[in-house]
Enzyme design. Structure first.
Site, PDB file in Angstrom:
ATOM      1  N   GLU A 158     -45.073 -52.167 119.260  1.00 37.09           N
ATOM      2  CA  GLU A 158     -45.637 -52.549 117.951  1.00 37.09           C
ATOM      3  C   GLU A 158     -47.143 -52.289 117.922  1.00 37.09           C
ATOM      4  O   GLU A 158     -47.918 -53.122 117.452  1.00 37.09           O
ATOM      5  CB  GLU A 158     -45.361 -54.032 117.663  1.00 37.09           C
ATOM      6  CG  GLU A 158     -43.901 -54.415 117.701  1.00 37.09           C
ATOM      7  CD  GLU A 158     -43.620 -55.873 117.350  1.00 37.09           C
ATOM      8  OE1 GLU A 158     -44.523 -56.551 116.809  1.00 37.09           O
ATOM      9  OE2 GLU A 158     -42.499 -56.339 117.626  1.00 37.09           O
ATOM     10  N   ASN A 174     -38.848 -58.340 124.297  1.00 36.15           N
ATOM     11  CA  ASN A 174     -40.066 -57.860 123.632  1.00 36.15           C
ATOM     12  C   ASN A 174     -41.024 -59.033 123.398  1.00 36.15           C
ATOM     13  O   ASN A 174     -40.587 -60.122 123.033  1.00 36.15           O
ATOM     14  CB  ASN A 174     -39.619 -57.280 122.271  1.00 36.15           C
ATOM     15  CG  ASN A 174     -40.689 -56.521 121.538  1.00 36.15           C
ATOM     16  OD1 ASN A 174     -41.348 -55.653 122.117  1.00 36.15           O
ATOM     17  ND2 ASN A 174     -40.854 -56.820 120.258  1.00 36.15           N
ATOM     18  N   ASP A 180     -50.826 -51.704 117.215  1.00 39.07           N
ATOM     19  CA  ASP A 180     -51.883 -51.502 116.219  1.00 39.07           C
ATOM     20  C   ASP A 180     -53.189 -51.968 116.840  1.00 39.07           C
ATOM     21  O   ASP A 180     -53.219 -52.908 117.622  1.00 39.07           O
ATOM     22  CB  ASP A 180     -51.607 -52.155 114.851  1.00 39.07           C
ATOM     23  CG  ASP A 180     -51.044 -53.554 114.896  1.00 39.07           C
ATOM     24  OD1 ASP A 180     -51.357 -54.297 115.849  1.00 39.07           O
ATOM     25  OD2 ASP A 180     -50.302 -53.924 113.969  1.00 39.07           O
ATOM     26  N   HIS A 227     -50.344 -55.457 120.030  1.00 42.16           N
ATOM     27  CA  HIS A 227     -51.228 -55.721 118.882  1.00 42.16           C
ATOM     28  C   HIS A 227     -52.607 -56.035 119.463  1.00 42.16           C
ATOM     29  O   HIS A 227     -52.884 -57.177 119.858  1.00 42.16           O
ATOM     30  CB  HIS A 227     -50.717 -56.925 118.077  1.00 42.16           C
ATOM     31  CG  HIS A 227     -49.364 -56.710 117.468  1.00 42.16           C
ATOM     32  ND1 HIS A 227     -49.146 -55.845 116.422  1.00 42.16           N
ATOM     33  CD2 HIS A 227     -48.155 -57.244 117.767  1.00 42.16           C
ATOM     34  CE1 HIS A 227     -47.862 -55.865 116.085  1.00 42.16           C
ATOM     35  NE2 HIS A 227     -47.239 -56.697 116.895  1.00 42.16           N
ATOM     36  N   GLU A 263     -40.175 -62.533 121.669  1.00 46.03           N
ATOM     37  CA  GLU A 263     -41.185 -63.605 121.696  1.00 46.03           C
ATOM     38  C   GLU A 263     -40.616 -64.923 122.214  1.00 46.03           C
ATOM     39  O   GLU A 263     -40.691 -65.955 121.557  1.00 46.03           O
ATOM     40  CB  GLU A 263     -41.815 -63.760 120.304  1.00 46.03           C
ATOM     41  CG  GLU A 263     -42.456 -62.450 119.844  1.00 46.03           C
ATOM     42  CD  GLU A 263     -43.005 -62.474 118.423  1.00 46.03           C
ATOM     43  OE1 GLU A 263     -42.901 -63.515 117.755  1.00 46.03           O
ATOM     44  OE2 GLU A 263     -43.541 -61.447 117.990  1.00 46.03           O
TER      45      GLU A 263
HETATM   46  O1  G3I Z   1     -39.728 -60.235 101.100  1.00 45.44           O
HETATM   47  C1  G3I Z   1     -40.462 -61.387 100.716  1.00 45.44           C
HETATM   48  C2  G3I Z   1     -40.775 -61.345  99.260  1.00 45.44           C
HETATM   49  O2  G3I Z   1     -39.572 -61.404  98.531  1.00 45.44           O
HETATM   50  C3  G3I Z   1     -41.681 -62.524  98.920  1.00 45.44           C
HETATM   51  O3  G3I Z   1     -42.076 -62.449  97.586  1.00 45.44           O
HETATM   52  C4  G3I Z   1     -42.929 -62.509  99.785  1.00 45.44           C
HETATM   53  C5  G3I Z   1     -43.838 -63.707  99.534  1.00 45.44           C
HETATM   54  O4  G3I Z   1     -44.519 -64.079 100.684  1.00 45.44           O
HETATM   55  O5  G3I Z   1     -42.520 -62.542 101.114  1.00 45.44           O
HETATM   56  C6  G3I Z   1     -41.740 -61.436 101.503  1.00 45.44           C
HETATM   57  O6  G3I Z   1     -41.402 -61.563 102.844  1.00 45.44           O
HETATM   58  C7  G3I Z   1     -42.449 -61.308 103.751  1.00 45.44           C
HETATM   59  C8  G3I Z   1     -41.961 -60.230 104.714  1.00 45.44           C
HETATM   60  O7  G3I Z   1     -42.928 -60.008 105.707  1.00 45.44           O
HETATM   61  C9  G3I Z   1     -41.663 -58.909 104.010  1.00 45.44           C
HETATM   62  O8  G3I Z   1     -42.833 -58.391 103.471  1.00 45.44           O
HETATM   63  C10 G3I Z   1     -42.753 -62.571 104.519  1.00 45.44           C
HETATM   64  O9  G3I Z   1     -43.340 -63.524 103.658  1.00 45.44           O
HETATM   65  C11 G3I Z   1     -43.692 -62.281 105.653  1.00 45.44           C
HETATM   66  O10 G3I Z   1     -43.825 -63.434 106.471  1.00 45.44           O
HETATM   67  C12 G3I Z   1     -43.150 -61.160 106.505  1.00 45.44           C
HETATM   68  O11 G3I Z   1     -44.086 -60.865 107.502  1.00 45.44           O
HETATM   69  C13 G3I Z   1     -43.606 -60.111 108.572  1.00 45.44           C
HETATM   70  C14 G3I Z   1     -43.689 -60.931 109.849  1.00 45.44           C
HETATM   71  O12 G3I Z   1     -43.258 -60.138 110.943  1.00 45.44           O
HETATM   72  C15 G3I Z   1     -42.825 -62.181 109.677  1.00 45.44           C
HETATM   73  O13 G3I Z   1     -42.301 -62.650 110.741  1.00 45.44           O
HETATM   74  C16 G3I Z   1     -44.455 -58.864 108.705  1.00 45.44           C
HETATM   75  O14 G3I Z   1     -44.267 -58.038 107.566  1.00 45.44           O
HETATM   76  C17 G3I Z   1     -44.077 -58.102 109.962  1.00 45.44           C
HETATM   77  O15 G3I Z   1     -45.007 -57.067 110.184  1.00 45.44           O
HETATM   78  C18 G3I Z   1     -44.110 -59.042 111.154  1.00 45.44           C
HETATM   79  O16 G3I Z   1     -43.682 -58.320 112.286  1.00 45.44           O
HETATM   80  C19 G3I Z   1     -43.803 -59.016 113.525  1.00 45.44           C
HETATM   81  C20 G3I Z   1     -42.664 -58.551 114.407  1.00 45.44           C
HETATM   82  O17 G3I Z   1     -41.441 -58.737 113.758  1.00 45.44           O
HETATM   83  C21 G3I Z   1     -42.680 -59.278 115.742  1.00 45.44           C
HETATM   84  N1  G3I Z   1     -43.962 -59.139 116.385  1.00 45.44           N
HETATM   85  C22 G3I Z   1     -45.126 -59.485 115.573  1.00 45.44           C
HETATM   86  C23 G3I Z   1     -45.115 -58.713 114.264  1.00 45.44           C
HETATM   87  C24 G3I Z   1     -46.342 -58.991 113.437  1.00 45.44           C
HETATM   88  O18 G3I Z   1     -46.368 -60.347 113.051  1.00 45.44           O
END
Ligand code: G3I
Length: 397
Positions: free
Chosen positions: A317, A252, A319, A288, A211
């Site tokens: 990725e 990516n 969906d 996406h 990104e």
């Molecule tokens: O692990 C913590 C947890 O301890 C805490 O209690 C909770 C509270 O918010 O957060 C948890 O972390 C979260 C993490 O996912 C694991 O579940 C983060 O807040 C949350 O922001 C994070 O989101 C991820 C996101 O990337 C963040 O950048 C998504 O799961 C994940 O699907 C998403 O993936 C991205 C790719 O890396 C890049 N392309 C886009 C894609 C979708 O956004």
């Protein structure tokens, strides 16, 4: 006689004690290792969980075709791949079909089973991001990701590495520091060197850069770009190639799947890198999409201009979110969309078709795109949706 008896008893006791001692030592070592791992914030092996929380008709059916290790022994059981599964059909076409995973869901038997029975590639949805891997400047935490590596090997799955250089999910020591250009470039080098060296031989393809563009095709104004200009891009690619010459290196991004300003920016960059001989193997189209807003013609032309540069294209990725209400009609349309995407992938030599999750039970979509749902190939109970059959039809053609 008595003396002999005493002697024999002593030998027996001594021998027995020695064995017990060895067993204890094993336990002690294991316990120490576990304690040390937990102190380091590492995780237990969730692949060993036997809890079944969700069952799926599809998974039950596939268990009859795939040998399941239900004995309590440690012996490895040969993996039998159903040729009519997604992975069986994709492998026959020499293609990776993958899913992003979070090992916290491994406690659901259907999650693990669907993953290993239907997919031949996996990528960690979050765990390999910088904040998780290198939370303190001198501390790398590999144990969690190593479990995924082991799982992938045991189940003959390839792995994508996601992601080395991104502007999100960075550790505080990095984002709160003040860095000169030279310092930041050496941080890039050091991080890439450690990551790629550790996972050498286990990662098929790395999202080295993730990104890095704004929507208008200019470079994202990240801390990387603001401090180093384009130099961080070359540094990361060169170092990754140096550390694991066999891993494929990708840039990516999202919203670069169709021909538009952003994909033009990506195209211009990678063309320049290829001409300059900077190591790069491909581009990742995150994909996406909204299920009924895919410009298939533009997608196909776009793939072709990148492959014409000698680069691979992977759908990294996927969906296909559906706007609520999720009706039967829309689910059928979604199945057709998955089929068309696979047809385009096959027609144009796309080398990986990776969905961003397995089941609608665990997806980032509803939390991020309010009013949208149901983007993946399996429903909340791990039953295959229309997209599974759609992809299979495309793969059988
Ligand atoms: O692990 C913590 C947890 O301890 C805490 O209690 C909770 C509270 O918010 O957060 C948890 O972390 C979260 C993490 O996912 C694991 O579940 C983060 O807040 C949350 O922001 C994070 O989101 C991820 C996101 O990337 C963040 O950048 C998504 O799961 C994940 O699907 C998403 O993936 C991205 C790719 O890396 C890049 N392309 C886009 C894609 C979708 O956004």
């Amino acid at each position: 006689m008595k003396k002999w008896l005493v002697f024999l008893v002593c030998i027996f006791v001594l021998f027995g004690c020695t064995n017990v001692k060895q067993e204890d030592m094993g336990t002690e070592n294991a316990t120490e290792a576990t304690d040390a791992a937990e102190e380091n914030g590492e995780v237990k092996d969730p692949t060993q969980s036997e809890t079944e929380e969700v069952t799926s008709n599809d998974t039950k059916a596939s268990e009859t075709e795939t040998q399941v290790n239900d004995s309590k022994t440690e012996e490895a059981v040969a993996l039998v791949i159903d040729p009519e599964s997604l992975r069986g059909l994709a492998s026959a076409k020499n293609m990776y079909i993958g899913a992003a995973i979070d090992m916290k869901y491994f406690k659901e038997k259907a999650y693990q089973d669907t993953l290993k029975n239907q997919f031949n590639m996996l990528v960690l949805e979050n765990l390999m991001k910088w904040a998780s891997m290198n939370p303190n400047r001198e501390q790398f935490i590999f144990a969690g990701a190593d479990i995924a590596v082991k799982f992938a090997k045991e189940n003959q799955m390839a792995m994508r590495g996601h992601t080395l250089i991104w502007h999100q999910q960075l550790p505080l020591w990095l984002t709160e520091g003040t860095w000169s250009k030279e310092e930041l470039l050496s941080i890039v080098d050091y991080y890439v060197e450690n990551m790629v060296t550790h996972f050498k031989g286990s990662i098929d393809s790395w999202d080295v850069l993730n990104e890095i563009f704004e929507e208008d095709g200019s470079f994202r104004q990240s801390m990387w770009y603001k401090t180093t200009g384009e130099e961080y891009i070359t540094h990361a690619l060169v170092k990754a190639r140096e550390m694991d010459p066999d891993a494929k290196l990708f840039i990516n991004d999202y919203n670069v799947e169709f021909i538009n300003a952003k994909s033009d920016g990506l195209y211009n960059l990678v063309k320049k890198l290829v001409e300059q001989g900077v190591p790069l193997d491909g581009v990742g189209f995150q994909s996406h999409f909204i299920h009924d807003q895919i410009d298939y013609d533009s997608l196909e032309k776009n793939i072709q201009r990148f492959t014409a540069l000698g680069l691979e294209v992977q759908f990294t990725e996927i969906d296909l979110r559906i706007k609520a209400p999720v009706t039967d009609e829309r689910l059928v349309e979604q199945g057709e969309a998955y089929k068309k995407l696979m047809e385009i992938a096959l027609r144009n030599g796309v080398t990986a078709f990776v969905t961003w999750g397995i089941s609608d039970l665990h997806t980032w979509v509803p939390g991020f795109f309010i009013g949208y749902a149901s983007p993946l190939l399996y429903d909340n109970k791990y039953n295959p949706k229309a997209g599974v059959e759609g992809i299979k039809v495309a793969l059988r053609e």
